[in-house]
Design a protein around this motif. Sequence first.
Motif, PDB file in Angstrom:
ATOM      1  N   ALA A  41      42.313  34.192  34.275  1.00 21.07           N
ATOM      2  CA  ALA A  41      41.019  34.357  34.939  1.00 21.07           C
ATOM      3  C   ALA A  41      40.580  33.109  35.702  1.00 21.07           C
ATOM      4  O   ALA A  41      40.128  33.211  36.847  1.00 21.07           O
ATOM      5  CB  ALA A  41      39.961  34.773  33.920  1.00 21.07           C
ATOM      6  N   PRO A  42      40.725  31.886  35.134  1.00 18.34           N
ATOM      7  CA  PRO A  42      40.297  30.724  35.910  1.00 18.34           C
ATOM      8  C   PRO A  42      41.132  30.524  37.165  1.00 18.34           C
ATOM      9  O   PRO A  42      40.593  30.069  38.199  1.00 18.34           O
ATOM     10  CB  PRO A  42      40.480  29.550  34.949  1.00 18.34           C
ATOM     11  CG  PRO A  42      41.032  30.061  33.714  1.00 18.34           C
ATOM     12  CD  PRO A  42      41.143  31.533  33.771  1.00 18.34           C
ATOM     13  N   VAL A  82      33.529  33.731  28.385  1.00 20.39           N
ATOM     14  CA  VAL A  82      34.928  34.094  28.126  1.00 20.39           C
ATOM     15  C   VAL A  82      34.985  35.292  27.188  1.00 20.39           C
ATOM     16  O   VAL A  82      35.743  36.242  27.400  1.00 20.39           O
ATOM     17  CB  VAL A  82      35.696  32.894  27.526  1.00 20.39           C
ATOM     18  CG1 VAL A  82      37.087  33.325  27.086  1.00 20.39           C
ATOM     19  CG2 VAL A  82      35.793  31.771  28.532  1.00 20.39           C
ATOM     20  N   LEU A 111      34.253  38.448  28.992  1.00 20.69           N
ATOM     21  CA  LEU A 111      35.379  38.854  29.828  1.00 20.69           C
ATOM     22  C   LEU A 111      36.472  39.489  28.966  1.00 20.69           C
ATOM     23  O   LEU A 111      37.049  40.529  29.330  1.00 20.69           O
ATOM     24  CB  LEU A 111      35.931  37.641  30.596  1.00 20.69           C
ATOM     25  CG  LEU A 111      37.048  37.952  31.584  1.00 20.69           C
ATOM     26  CD1 LEU A 111      36.563  38.914  32.653  1.00 20.69           C
ATOM     27  CD2 LEU A 111      37.585  36.691  32.221  1.00 20.69           C
ATOM     28  N   THR A 114      33.281  27.879  33.842  1.00 14.28           N
ATOM     29  CA  THR A 114      32.608  29.086  33.354  1.00 14.28           C
ATOM     30  C   THR A 114      32.189  29.972  34.515  1.00 14.28           C
ATOM     31  O   THR A 114      32.274  31.192  34.440  1.00 14.28           O
ATOM     32  CB  THR A 114      31.392  28.705  32.509  1.00 14.28           C
ATOM     33  OG1 THR A 114      31.769  27.685  31.599  1.00 14.28           O
ATOM     34  CG2 THR A 114      30.868  29.889  31.744  1.00 14.28           C
ATOM     35  N   TYR A 124      35.080  32.093  35.483  1.00 11.55           N
ATOM     36  CA  TYR A 124      35.211  33.229  34.567  1.00 11.55           C
ATOM     37  C   TYR A 124      34.158  34.291  34.882  1.00 11.55           C
ATOM     38  O   TYR A 124      34.424  35.488  34.873  1.00 11.55           O
ATOM     39  CB  TYR A 124      35.016  32.776  33.117  1.00 11.55           C
ATOM     40  CG  TYR A 124      36.244  32.192  32.456  1.00 11.55           C
ATOM     41  CD1 TYR A 124      37.323  32.994  32.108  1.00 11.55           C
ATOM     42  CD2 TYR A 124      36.305  30.839  32.146  1.00 11.55           C
ATOM     43  CE1 TYR A 124      38.434  32.463  31.482  1.00 11.55           C
ATOM     44  CE2 TYR A 124      37.413  30.295  31.519  1.00 11.55           C
ATOM     45  CZ  TYR A 124      38.475  31.113  31.184  1.00 11.55           C
ATOM     46  OH  TYR A 124      39.563  30.588  30.558  1.00 11.55           O
TER      47      TYR A 124
END
Lengths: 287, 636
Positions: A17-18, A77, A80, A214, A217
């Motif tokens: 994701a990052p 996180v 997600l 963050t 994310y």
Amino acid sequence: MIEWQIPLAILATIMLAPLVGGLLVGIDRKLSARMQGRMGPPIIQPFYDLIKLFSKDALVSTKMQLVSVYVYLTSVVLSLVMLVLGQDLLVLLFVLALGSVSIILGAFSVRSPYSQLGAYRELLLLLSYEPLLALFVVGVYLATDSFMVRDIFSLEQPLLLTLPLFGLTQILVLAMKMNKSPFDISASHHAHQELVRGVLTEFSGPYLGIIELTHWYELVLLLGLTVLLWATNVWVGMALAIVSYLAVIVLDSITARMTWRWTLQVGWGIGIPLAVINLMTMYLVRP
Amino acid sequence: MGSASWLTGGLILLPACAGVLCYFLSAARWRNALILLTSLLLIALSMLVFMRGGLEYTPRSGIWHVLVTWADAVLLAAFFFYGWKRRNVLVMALVLLQAAALGYVKVVSGEEAQPLFVADWLTITMLLIVGIIGSVVVVYSIPYMRAHEEHLQLTRSKQPRFFLLLLLFLGAMNGLLLANSLPWLFFFWEVTTLCCFLLIAHDDTEPAWESAYRALWMNLIGGAGLAVAMVLFYHQAHTLSVREIVEGHSSSVAMLLPLVFLCLAGFTKSAQMPFHGWLLGAMVAPTPVSALLHSSTMVKAGAYLILRFAPALRDTYPSYLIALIGGFTFVMAAMLAISQQNAKRVLAYSTVSNLGLIVACAGLNTPMALSAGVMLIIFHAISKGLLFMAVGVIEEGIHSRDIERMEGLFAKMPFTTTVTVIGIASMLLPPFGVLIAKWAAIESSVKLPVATVMFVIGSTFTVMFWTKWVGKLLSVSPGNPPVRMERLHPLYLGTLGLLAAGATAFSLMVAEVLNRLVVPAVTRYYGSAGFATDMPVASEVGWFPVLMLFLVLVLAFLLPLLFIRIRRADVAPPYLCGEQVEEVPDVRFRSAGDSIEEVVAGGHYFEYFFGEARHNRWVNAVAVLLLILMFGVAVL
């Protein structure tokens, strides 16, 4: 999802994701620059920035600040991961809200006028987008008879056909949550018009780095929610997400920051009515 | 059945008798010992009923009926006397109405309901709340009232009277919960109204009496509603047994009107709009009174009454209107709370708001909504009791209940601030119990989308006003000397610590709370509780993974807090445009003419957007309209 796949899925989400989020932000910066007639930084510039931030001294004013940053990261996180695992959307939303509350409390914890003013403005922003997100979840329920994300994937026709107006409110939410103009009242994403960065004023170095991470994310999460609107074919869903992302970037470039009253009025005067009209229609045509 | 009689008698008469004894014990030490003992016994008694799993009891002797009838007469006479004292026509008229209705019922209805006292799981849940939280508040009052009277510099202590009323209140609450006969329920209901009235007026000042009279006339409207409902019930169904009404005649349309009158009574007591004014005014009373009114007694009696009779209203139009009234109260009270600067007023609005949610759940009238309502009653009682008690201690420490004055309170009162923050977090954040209940409420509200929209918007307002307050509490200057634990009375430490631990522990054990209390309470009338039983805290349409969330989020909070050390050199002063004065630990800056100024960061309350001045009038008008509509659909 089979048992042994779950840890893998969690790990993949946390790792990938990052990367996706950072690249998306890089594209955003490049596109914004081109629209302003500049060259713009390389697409992987956000990663350079992040590495730079992490190499700096860890200065803070209060301990609560530091705690708030970690809680913020964890809750985003976590939400997600919940999305990827097909969990309850409403719980996901609560966890996400916890993250927002946490970072606001971090800003409040320093007796700094800039940071506190930013915190109040972030709260007003939250007041503008949170109902829209929650109503989106309600819309999803009315269409699927379930709050679980995984049940969306067993639908026969895409959600967008029953939730067309939520496509629009999701764009509003994206712009507000990513601090894009004209809704960048608490801190501007690209620091358009500011000398002091609102709610983020008192964060620096690695802690600012964690906040940036963050945000990536969070961006992936919000776009993921948009993908749900066309979950029958994930590629179409992604295209939909990219279109709304582009819309937000263009909006960011062609508008200037407005007042918090205006933001609240847009959220409540346009966003909520759109959502409610959609819900009412669904309720009426429901067998 | 020996133990049933002892338990019933103990729960009702023990606090009442102990209260009377307190009144005649002027030696503070003996009185306090008696209060402590009574509290422990009350907790034990409620636990015993819990372990017994319910009770049914009818006293053999008829003398009790005669006594209650006489006590009714005395009560109404007392109300009339207080009305006469202030020439309050409304109070006197309401008392006369009640007297007429009650007299009629007593004359025409022959025998009382069998059994007279019943405890099912809903009752047991409430008994535990009254027993445990009520007792904790009473114990907390011991040091509080001493400090309170020292502060007021009273020459003659009014504590005997105070504790009489407080304990009587608990006894009456227990009676109200146990009573299966409407006239008996009415009696205990009126006793709580009287105790509440006298406790609000306790400080004997003009504002206190004014608030007390407002509480009186509003609650007498409820009492009148209850009395009228009795007459109508007797006419329609020839029964005054709560159980028979709830179970027996649920389908008949003719029963709607009395049920709606009952709900009116519930609304007044649980401070639903437009009757929320009395609860806001009630905060002039000493803080333990507020803690008691808001957490375990009084307002919960109203909510209990509506939850109790909700099964009889299933699938009716009035039920939907109850949901709307509750939902409207939930949203509007949460919004008005944003504009409040007085900590107790914020708490009061928050109570009104949460009661609205409970009432709305009862109105939605699905198994899961009812479960959500019962869960809310439990968790709200713990958290709100804790918060009021904490604000009382804060007020003793800083002599103010103004949120602005609480800036950086953590540096001065770390323990109290910590429990306050725990209390607020338990009202607001996942994975605490109130939020789990709210999740259940939202998921069960989807069949009535208007209610869902209200729940969602109200929840956002809730986030806003709590976060602002916590922000103030935590806001500190960098580089302050290390904080030291404040000195508090051991009873303060014990009661606050107990409730803070309870709020956390019960949230962790939410599956247990659900399975032991909520599910049996709701299943009794609805056949199911709307929750899947094989997985912890899963509804039919969603899943709240409580333990997983607890683990991850608490670790994310505690690990950095405990294991990251900040070096002195890494503490940075806040940004003040480069004009800050570096040497001093406080936040100061060089202003015009090189004068040194302290930074002031005032709070925002958005009066213009969310203030009472702007909204009160239309909010009350809409609430009255909804009430009228509720009666309208019941009649038609």
